[in-house]
Design an enzyme around this catalytic site. Sequence first.
Site, short mmCIF file in Angstrom:
data_model
loop_
_atom_site.label_atom_id
_atom_site.label_comp_id
_atom_site.label_asym_id
_atom_site.label_seq_id
_atom_site.Cartn_x
_atom_site.Cartn_y
_atom_site.Cartn_z
N SER A 1 0.83 -1.30 -0.01
CA SER A 1 -0.07 0.06 0.03
C SER A 1 0.74 1.38 -0.10
O SER A 1 1.81 1.06 0.52
CB SER A 1 -1.05 -0.01 1.28
N TYR B 1 -1.70 -0.24 10.55
CA TYR B 1 -1.63 -0.73 9.24
C TYR B 1 -0.40 -0.36 8.34
O TYR B 1 0.27 -1.01 7.79
CB TYR B 1 -3.12 -0.28 8.30
N1 LIG Z 1 -8.79 -1.09 -1.00
C1 LIG Z 1 -7.62 -0.09 -0.82
O1 LIG Z 1 -8.02 1.14 -0.83
C2 LIG Z 1 -6.34 -0.70 -0.63
C3 LIG Z 1 -5.13 0.10 -0.70
C4 LIG Z 1 -4.05 -0.19 -0.61
C5 LIG Z 1 -3.87 -1.41 -0.39
N2 LIG Z 1 -4.78 -2.45 -0.31
C6 LIG Z 1 -4.31 -3.79 -0.04
O2 LIG Z 1 -4.93 -4.55 -1.09
C7 LIG Z 1 -5.13 -5.99 -0.46
C8 LIG Z 1 -6.44 -6.42 -1.05
O3 LIG Z 1 -7.37 -5.66 -0.30
P1 LIG Z 1 -8.76 -5.47 -0.93
O4 LIG Z 1 -9.08 -3.91 -1.10
O5 LIG Z 1 -9.06 -6.17 -2.22
O6 LIG Z 1 -9.92 -5.64 0.39
P2 LIG Z 1 -11.06 -6.75 0.66
O7 LIG Z 1 -11.99 -6.20 -0.55
O8 LIG Z 1 -11.35 -6.31 1.94
O9 LIG Z 1 -10.11 -8.17 0.49
C9 LIG Z 1 -9.47 -8.53 1.37
C10 LIG Z 1 -9.10 -9.94 1.30
O10 LIG Z 1 -8.25 -10.50 2.24
C11 LIG Z 1 -8.87 -11.67 2.89
N3 LIG Z 1 -8.25 -11.70 4.31
C12 LIG Z 1 -8.13 -10.54 5.28
N4 LIG Z 1 -7.74 -11.06 6.25
C13 LIG Z 1 -7.40 -12.35 6.22
C14 LIG Z 1 -7.09 -13.34 6.97
N5 LIG Z 1 -6.97 -13.07 8.12
N6 LIG Z 1 -7.35 -14.72 6.63
C15 LIG Z 1 -7.64 -15.06 5.38
N7 LIG Z 1 -8.16 -14.05 4.53
C16 LIG Z 1 -8.01 -12.68 4.85
C17 LIG Z 1 -10.21 -11.49 2.86
O11 LIG Z 1 -11.03 -12.74 3.01
P3 LIG Z 1 -12.44 -12.83 3.39
O12 LIG Z 1 -13.29 -11.73 3.00
O13 LIG Z 1 -12.85 -14.37 2.73
O14 LIG Z 1 -12.18 -13.05 4.99
C18 LIG Z 1 -10.63 -10.85 1.37
O15 LIG Z 1 -10.41 -11.74 0.28
C19 LIG Z 1 -4.88 -5.81 0.84
O16 LIG Z 1 -3.43 -6.45 1.41
C20 LIG Z 1 -4.93 -4.31 1.22
O17 LIG Z 1 -4.16 -3.93 2.37
C21 LIG Z 1 -6.07 -2.19 -0.50
#
Ligand SMILES: NC(=O)c1ccc[n+]([C@@H]2O[C@H](COP(=O)([O-])OP(=O)(O)OC[C@H]3O[C@@H](n4cnc5c(N)ncnc54)[C@H](OP(=O)(O)O)[C@@H]3O)[C@@H](O)[C@H]2O)c1
Length: 254
Positions: free
Chosen positions: A140, A155
């Site tokens: 991120s 985070y």
């Molecule tokens: N969206 C943003 O603005 C943003 C910005 C910068 C970086 N990111 C990074 O992008 C990545 C993906 O995030 P996203 O935006 O796609 O968010 P998201 O829609 O909330 O998806 C998060 C995913 O991670 C899984 N997960 C979280 N904790 C877990 C655990 N303890 N064990 C197993 N699975 C777990 C969730 O699984 P379940 O739903 O099945 O529990 C879900 O599939 C993350 O690393 C996040 O930090 C996101």
Amino acid sequence: MYFEHKVIVVTGASAGIGADAAILFAKQSAKVVLVGRNEGALINVAKKCEEAKGLKPLIVKAELTNDNDVRNIVTKTIENFGHIDVLVNNAGVGIKGGICDGVDLYDRAMATNVRAIYLLTSLATPYLVQSKGNIVNVSSIAAFKPIRDIEFLPYCISKAALDQFTRCVALELGREGVRVNSVSPGCTKTSFLESAGYTKEQAEELYKYRDTCIPLRKVAKSKEVADLILYLASDRASSITGAIFVIDNGENLM
Ligand SMILES: NC(=O)c1ccc[n+]([C@@H]2O[C@H](COP(=O)([O-])OP(=O)(O)OC[C@H]3O[C@@H](n4cnc5c(N)ncnc54)[C@H](OP(=O)(O)O)[C@@H]3O)[C@@H](O)[C@H]2O)c1
């Protein structure tokens, strides 16, 4: 970018960036391993993957803070597919809080966003060395500087640690021909903010605000981040390792 006969493990494949990445890999003929906790959501993503080229993905239900579940990801992948070509460490959790909010928040952020990745990568490495594969971590821009307007200390430091993990492991595995890179999104529309404890309305407000002040006046789509993951995982990126690729509509410039 063809991934025919390639085995791609995607954590956090039940939602957001991970789900889109898994579907894009499947469209490029990859055999995908979908890792997450929400079984119903994983089944839905698996259906979309299978529709792409008729290849049935493997679903591994795993709580990544549980070491046995993490071990099971590698065991099940090898039992089913025999090898691993790409590991996408995408799963992550947004943990809000400031310095006076208790160290438990730090432990929670590090357990999912760093420790689980450390363990899974170490278990997958012998197979990635065999396949001359690669790793893409999802970090991120919060690794570079604090998030404006919201306290996200646990985070931010977990993602900074992940970036250093990417560089160190890239250096270590370079001699084995294994590449390790990172994608660093800025604000991206997924369920991330809601998983971090924001209401839908608060999340919409944050997107709206960013739509007006980020240099490109928009937040990213999860599919755009997924595209970058695919590029880095592909042979087109064969000279790229230890790199942190920002995709943030210019947010980091603010
Ligand atoms: N969206 C943003 O603005 C943003 C910005 C910068 C970086 N990111 C990074 O992008 C990545 C993906 O995030 P996203 O935006 O796609 O968010 P998201 O829609 O909330 O998806 C998060 C995913 O991670 C899984 N997960 C979280 N904790 C877990 C655990 N303890 N064990 C197993 N699975 C777990 C969730 O699984 P379940 O739903 O099945 O529990 C879900 O599939 C993350 O690393 C996040 O930090 C996101």
